[in-house]
Each structure stands twice: as C-alpha cells, then as structure tokens.
Design a protein around this motif. Sequence first.
Motif, short mmCIF file in Angstrom:
data_model
loop_
_atom_site.label_atom_id
_atom_site.label_comp_id
_atom_site.label_asym_id
_atom_site.label_seq_id
_atom_site.Cartn_x
_atom_site.Cartn_y
_atom_site.Cartn_z
N GLY A 74 1.01 -1.38 0.36
CA GLY A 74 0.46 -0.05 0.10
C GLY A 74 0.23 0.86 0.40
O GLY A 74 0.12 2.61 -0.29
N GLY A 75 2.22 1.17 0.13
CA GLY A 75 3.22 1.84 -0.30
C GLY A 75 2.93 3.58 1.22
O GLY A 75 1.59 3.27 2.16
N VAL A 76 3.00 4.76 0.66
CA VAL A 76 3.03 5.25 2.27
C VAL A 76 1.72 6.58 2.36
O VAL A 76 0.89 6.74 2.72
N LYS A 77 1.10 6.24 0.89
CA LYS A 77 -0.71 6.58 0.62
C LYS A 77 -1.52 5.32 1.56
O LYS A 77 -1.96 6.39 2.16
N GLY A 78 -1.49 4.44 1.95
CA GLY A 78 -2.09 3.67 2.55
C GLY A 78 -1.49 3.99 3.63
O GLY A 78 -2.52 3.12 4.79
N TRP A 79 -0.68 4.13 4.38
CA TRP A 79 -0.07 4.24 5.38
C TRP A 79 -0.92 5.48 5.93
O TRP A 79 -1.48 5.70 7.11
N ALA A 80 -0.67 6.55 5.09
CA ALA A 80 -1.05 8.04 5.63
C ALA A 80 -2.76 7.95 6.21
O ALA A 80 -3.10 8.80 6.64
N ASN A 81 -3.43 7.06 5.40
CA ASN A 81 -4.58 6.95 5.12
C ASN A 81 -5.55 5.67 5.65
O ASN A 81 -6.56 6.17 6.22
N ALA A 82 -4.57 5.00 6.27
CA ALA A 82 -5.28 4.39 7.84
C ALA A 82 -5.25 4.31 8.89
O ALA A 82 -5.22 3.25 9.96
N GLY A 83 -5.16 5.67 9.42
CA GLY A 83 -5.32 6.21 10.82
C GLY A 83 -4.43 6.48 12.13
O GLY A 83 -3.43 6.50 11.65
N GLU A 84 -5.10 6.88 12.96
CA GLU A 84 -4.38 7.77 14.04
C GLU A 84 -2.68 6.81 14.43
O GLU A 84 -1.93 7.44 14.21
N ASP A 85 -3.14 5.99 14.30
CA ASP A 85 -2.43 5.00 15.08
C ASP A 85 -0.82 4.62 13.60
O ASP A 85 0.46 4.61 14.47
N PHE A 86 -1.20 4.74 12.32
CA PHE A 86 -0.07 4.74 11.68
C PHE A 86 0.71 5.91 11.52
O PHE A 86 1.81 7.02 11.76
N VAL A 87 -0.67 7.95 11.38
CA VAL A 87 -0.23 8.95 11.12
C VAL A 87 1.03 9.51 12.32
O VAL A 87 1.81 10.20 12.16
N LYS A 88 0.84 8.85 13.32
CA LYS A 88 1.85 9.17 14.75
C LYS A 88 3.04 8.67 14.67
O LYS A 88 3.84 9.66 15.08
N PHE A 89 3.18 7.90 13.56
CA PHE A 89 4.57 7.55 13.07
C PHE A 89 5.48 7.62 12.16
O PHE A 89 5.55 7.69 11.17
N MET A 90 4.53 9.38 11.43
CA MET A 90 5.01 10.00 10.14
C MET A 90 5.97 11.57 10.63
O MET A 90 5.30 11.99 11.53
N ASP A 91 6.67 12.34 10.31
CA ASP A 91 7.59 13.05 9.63
C ASP A 91 6.82 14.31 9.34
O ASP A 91 6.41 13.86 8.23
N GLY A 92 5.95 15.24 9.73
CA GLY A 92 5.60 15.68 9.34
C GLY A 92 4.41 15.97 7.92
O GLY A 92 4.14 16.36 7.10
N TYR A 93 3.64 15.25 8.82
CA TYR A 93 2.47 14.44 8.41
C TYR A 93 1.22 15.91 8.48
O TYR A 93 1.02 16.40 9.30
N ILE A 94 0.69 15.89 7.47
CA ILE A 94 -0.85 16.69 7.39
C ILE A 94 -1.41 16.23 6.63
O ILE A 94 -1.62 16.08 5.44
N SER A 95 -2.35 15.74 7.24
CA SER A 95 -4.10 15.64 6.41
C SER A 95 -3.89 15.77 5.25
O SER A 95 -4.90 15.49 4.29
N GLU A 96 -4.38 17.12 5.39
CA GLU A 96 -4.56 17.65 4.37
C GLU A 96 -4.48 16.94 2.64
O GLU A 96 -4.58 17.15 1.72
N TYR A 97 -2.98 17.01 2.83
CA TYR A 97 -2.12 16.48 1.73
C TYR A 97 -2.87 15.05 1.25
O TYR A 97 -3.09 14.71 0.16
N TRP A 98 -2.88 14.28 2.42
CA TRP A 98 -3.09 12.71 1.95
C TRP A 98 -4.99 12.53 1.71
O TRP A 98 -5.12 11.39 1.19
N THR A 99 -5.71 13.24 2.14
CA THR A 99 -6.78 13.20 1.75
C THR A 99 -7.67 13.10 0.41
O THR A 99 -8.25 12.53 -0.26
N GLN A 100 -6.68 13.29 -0.94
CA GLN A 100 -6.57 13.78 -2.37
C GLN A 100 -6.45 12.32 -2.50
O GLN A 100 -6.99 11.58 -4.17
N PHE A 101 -5.83 11.35 -1.74
CA PHE A 101 -5.67 10.12 -2.34
C PHE A 101 -6.70 8.71 -1.76
O PHE A 101 -6.47 7.84 -1.73
N GLN A 102 -7.31 9.12 -0.55
CA GLN A 102 -8.33 8.51 0.19
C GLN A 102 -9.26 8.05 -0.96
O GLN A 102 -10.39 8.59 -1.61
N SER A 103 -9.70 6.67 -1.29
CA SER A 103 -10.93 6.07 -1.52
C SER A 103 -12.41 6.86 -1.19
O SER A 103 -12.21 6.88 -0.45
#
Length: 155
Positions: A126-155
């Motif tokens: 699923g790559g970084v797109k899948g990771w960033a859209n998998a929920g809070e447990d995953f985004v806690k382990f991201m540096d520089g996470y900005i949710s608005e960027y990743w919403t374009q990749f949600q299904s």
Amino acid sequence: MEPEQPWHTAFPAPKTTEPASLTREEVLHKLRAGGIGREFILIDVRRNDYEMSFQGGTIRGAINLPAQSLFPTIPTLYQLFKNSGVRYIIWYCGSSRGRGTRAAGWFNDHIQEQGDENMKSVILSGGVKGWANAGEDFVKFMDGYISEYWTQFQS
C-alpha cells in the motif's frame, strides 16, 4: 521525435518481479519495537513526488533513496546493511506497485546472487499513501504529516 523512455529502461529488469511484502500493521509493529536501523531499514524510493509530498509527511525513520539512481548503488547498500546486521530492507513509494516493487526486486536479486539467506528485501503493501490514510496509529509514526495532503488519495 522519439517518445521519452521510462527511467528504468536504463537498467536491467529485476528477475524478482513479485517481491515479498509486509503489511503496514507488520511494519508498525516493527517500528513500535524500535528495531529501525538494527533489524530493519525503511527506504522511500520516491523522487519528485517525495520532494513535493514531503509537505504531507513520510514514515518516521525512513531514508530517501530515489529509485531513479538506486541501481548502481545496490552493491554498496547491501554491504552497508550486511555489516550493520540489518535483516529486512523495506521499500516503498507512493503505492509500492511501481518503483518500490522494482527496487525491492533489484535488491532481492542481489541478495540471492550473494547467497544470503538471512537478509530479506520486501515492499510495504500500500505504500506511503496507504500508511497515511490508515488512521491515527499510523500517522503518529510519520514526520511532517499534514492530513490535508493525503485526503486526495483516499478512496
């Protein structure tokens, strides 16, 4: 005028076309256990989209080695990882269906050529797109996470 060739045509096709994979849950477990840099390493192979999307974040602890310049460095990377005792090389791109798969395949080919049965070259499903859209447990382990960027990749 001839059409521009894809970047990867400058290198041999990987023999390993379907490398093993780890789920994001398995990688998250590894991150929580604290083995990055010892047991495993995360490699983000994005180039232009890494630079543009870094504003959206990347998985904590990953190093950026763009796929377009990776192939010639594989023997050196292998030796560095081997000398460090790293067992899992986890590759990803945006989706892990293109560059991530190709990088993992190339690296797996090299591991096999060395006769190494201890090191594994795998992709992050699923790559970084899948990771960033998998929920809070995953985004806690991201540096520089900005949710608005990743919403374009949600299904």
